[in-house]
Motif scaffolding. Structure first.
Motif, PDB file in Angstrom:
ATOM      1  N   UNK A 161      66.636  71.940 124.862  1.00 13.14           N
ATOM      2  CA  UNK A 161      66.683  73.285 124.093  1.00 13.14           C
ATOM      3  C   UNK A 161      67.819  73.891 124.864  1.00 13.14           C
ATOM      4  N   UNK A 162      68.299  75.037 124.044  1.00  7.94           N
ATOM      5  CA  UNK A 162      69.207  75.897 124.442  1.00  7.94           C
ATOM      6  C   UNK A 162      68.443  76.973 125.292  1.00  7.94           C
ATOM      7  N   UNK A 163      68.803  77.267 126.521  1.00  4.21           N
ATOM      8  CA  UNK A 163      67.960  78.217 127.250  1.00  4.21           C
ATOM      9  C   UNK A 163      68.767  79.707 127.206  1.00  4.21           C
ATOM     10  N   UNK A 164      69.712  79.849 126.560  1.00  8.33           N
ATOM     11  CA  UNK A 164      70.365  81.480 126.726  1.00  8.33           C
ATOM     12  C   UNK A 164      71.318  81.587 127.638  1.00  8.33           C
ATOM     13  N   UNK A 165      71.384  80.492 128.735  1.00 10.37           N
ATOM     14  CA  UNK A 165      72.371  80.667 129.764  1.00 10.37           C
ATOM     15  C   UNK A 165      73.528  79.906 129.298  1.00 10.37           C
ATOM     16  N   UNK A 166      74.654  79.966 130.369  1.00 11.11           N
ATOM     17  CA  UNK A 166      75.737  79.202 130.164  1.00 11.11           C
ATOM     18  C   UNK A 166      75.670  77.954 130.840  1.00 11.11           C
ATOM     19  N   UNK A 167      74.325  77.555 131.353  1.00  6.25           N
ATOM     20  CA  UNK A 167      74.251  76.145 131.907  1.00  6.25           C
ATOM     21  C   UNK A 167      74.403  74.939 130.983  1.00  6.25           C
ATOM     22  N   UNK A 168      73.659  74.996 129.478  1.00  9.83           N
ATOM     23  CA  UNK A 168      74.022  73.973 128.534  1.00  9.83           C
ATOM     24  C   UNK A 168      75.496  74.010 128.005  1.00  9.83           C
ATOM     25  N   UNK A 169      76.015  75.237 127.953  1.00 14.66           N
ATOM     26  CA  UNK A 169      77.420  75.499 127.652  1.00 14.66           C
ATOM     27  C   UNK A 169      78.501  74.874 128.530  1.00 14.66           C
ATOM     28  N   UNK A 192      76.155  80.436 122.527  1.00 11.44           N
ATOM     29  CA  UNK A 192      75.043  79.570 122.728  1.00 11.44           C
ATOM     30  C   UNK A 192      73.975  79.654 121.577  1.00 11.44           C
ATOM     31  N   UNK A 193      73.725  80.805 121.429  1.00  7.37           N
ATOM     32  CA  UNK A 193      72.783  81.197 120.449  1.00  7.37           C
ATOM     33  C   UNK A 193      73.058  80.909 118.996  1.00  7.37           C
ATOM     34  N   UNK A 194      74.328  80.737 118.622  1.00  6.00           N
ATOM     35  CA  UNK A 194      74.775  80.201 117.530  1.00  6.00           C
ATOM     36  C   UNK A 194      74.896  78.648 117.432  1.00  6.00           C
ATOM     37  N   UNK A 195      74.427  78.064 118.501  1.00  7.39           N
ATOM     38  CA  UNK A 195      74.495  76.550 118.512  1.00  7.39           C
ATOM     39  C   UNK A 195      72.969  76.133 118.654  1.00  7.39           C
ATOM     40  N   UNK A 196      72.209  77.084 118.752  1.00  7.60           N
ATOM     41  CA  UNK A 196      70.662  76.682 118.881  1.00  7.60           C
ATOM     42  C   UNK A 196      70.085  75.765 117.842  1.00  7.60           C
ATOM     43  N   UNK A 197      70.630  75.621 116.858  1.00  9.26           N
ATOM     44  CA  UNK A 197      69.915  74.877 115.750  1.00  9.26           C
ATOM     45  C   UNK A 197      69.969  73.476 115.992  1.00  9.26           C
ATOM     46  N   UNK A 198      71.189  73.051 116.985  1.00  9.71           N
ATOM     47  CA  UNK A 198      71.227  71.864 117.499  1.00  9.71           C
ATOM     48  C   UNK A 198      70.715  71.441 118.952  1.00  9.71           C
ATOM     49  N   UNK A 199      70.500  70.159 118.989  1.00  6.81           N
ATOM     50  CA  UNK A 199      69.991  69.754 120.397  1.00  6.81           C
ATOM     51  C   UNK A 199      71.317  69.516 121.454  1.00  6.81           C
ATOM     52  N   UNK A 200      71.238  70.123 122.407  1.00 11.74           N
ATOM     53  CA  UNK A 200      72.508  70.293 123.361  1.00 11.74           C
ATOM     54  C   UNK A 200      73.446  68.946 123.544  1.00 11.74           C
ATOM     55  N   UNK A 201      72.642  68.030 123.493  1.00  6.70           N
ATOM     56  CA  UNK A 201      73.128  66.650 123.393  1.00  6.70           C
ATOM     57  C   UNK A 201      74.016  66.145 122.511  1.00  6.70           C
TER      58      UNK A 201
END
Length: 124
Positions: free
Chosen positions: A4-12, A38-47
């Motif tokens: 899940x996206x955590x709102x930080x730049x870590x996943x980005x 990041x919030x606009x990409x939250x509907x997809x799994x990070x991977x």
């Protein structure tokens, strides 16, 4: 890595590749400029998300930033921005990418919400 996206730049940070014109020294600053994405990409799994940013003719009057996103269910989304200031060009590309993602989501929700014309006829 989290699913899940955590709102930080870590996943980005994990999903963004720096392309032509950007070096490792630019990474942290570029991530900061793109963080609201990041919030606009939250509907997809990070991977499932692949992002790449590049700049052509960096530092010149014709510099152009390109931000590409490969997102499941959408065609490759490509946003570009030209500005003499690199930060402004990166922000412009981010805003354009967000607009395109939002437009695609709106199209898909419109299609799902549409009724077939025959369903609107009165039955006597």
């Amino acid at each position: 890595m989290s699913d899940a996206w955590d709102g930080s730049t870590q996943v980005l940070d994990e999903r963004l590749r720096l392309g032509a014109g950007f070096g490792a020294a630019d990474r942290r600053h570029v991530l900061d400029l793109l963080s609201s994405l990041t919030r606009h990409l939250a509907r997809w799994k990070p991977g499932q998300v692949d992002l790449e940013i590049s700049v052509k003719d960096r530092g010149s009057l014709e510099q152009k930033v390109t931000l590409e996103a490969l997102l499941p269910g959408l065609a490759v989304v490509v946003a570009t921005s030209s500005d003499r200031e690199l930060d402004h060009a990166v922000i412009g590309a981010r805003k354009e990418l967000i607009r395109q993602i939002d437009d695609e989501k709106a199209k898909r929700s419109d299609h799902k919400g549409q009724r077939h014309p025959s369903h609107d006829r009165d039955v006597f």
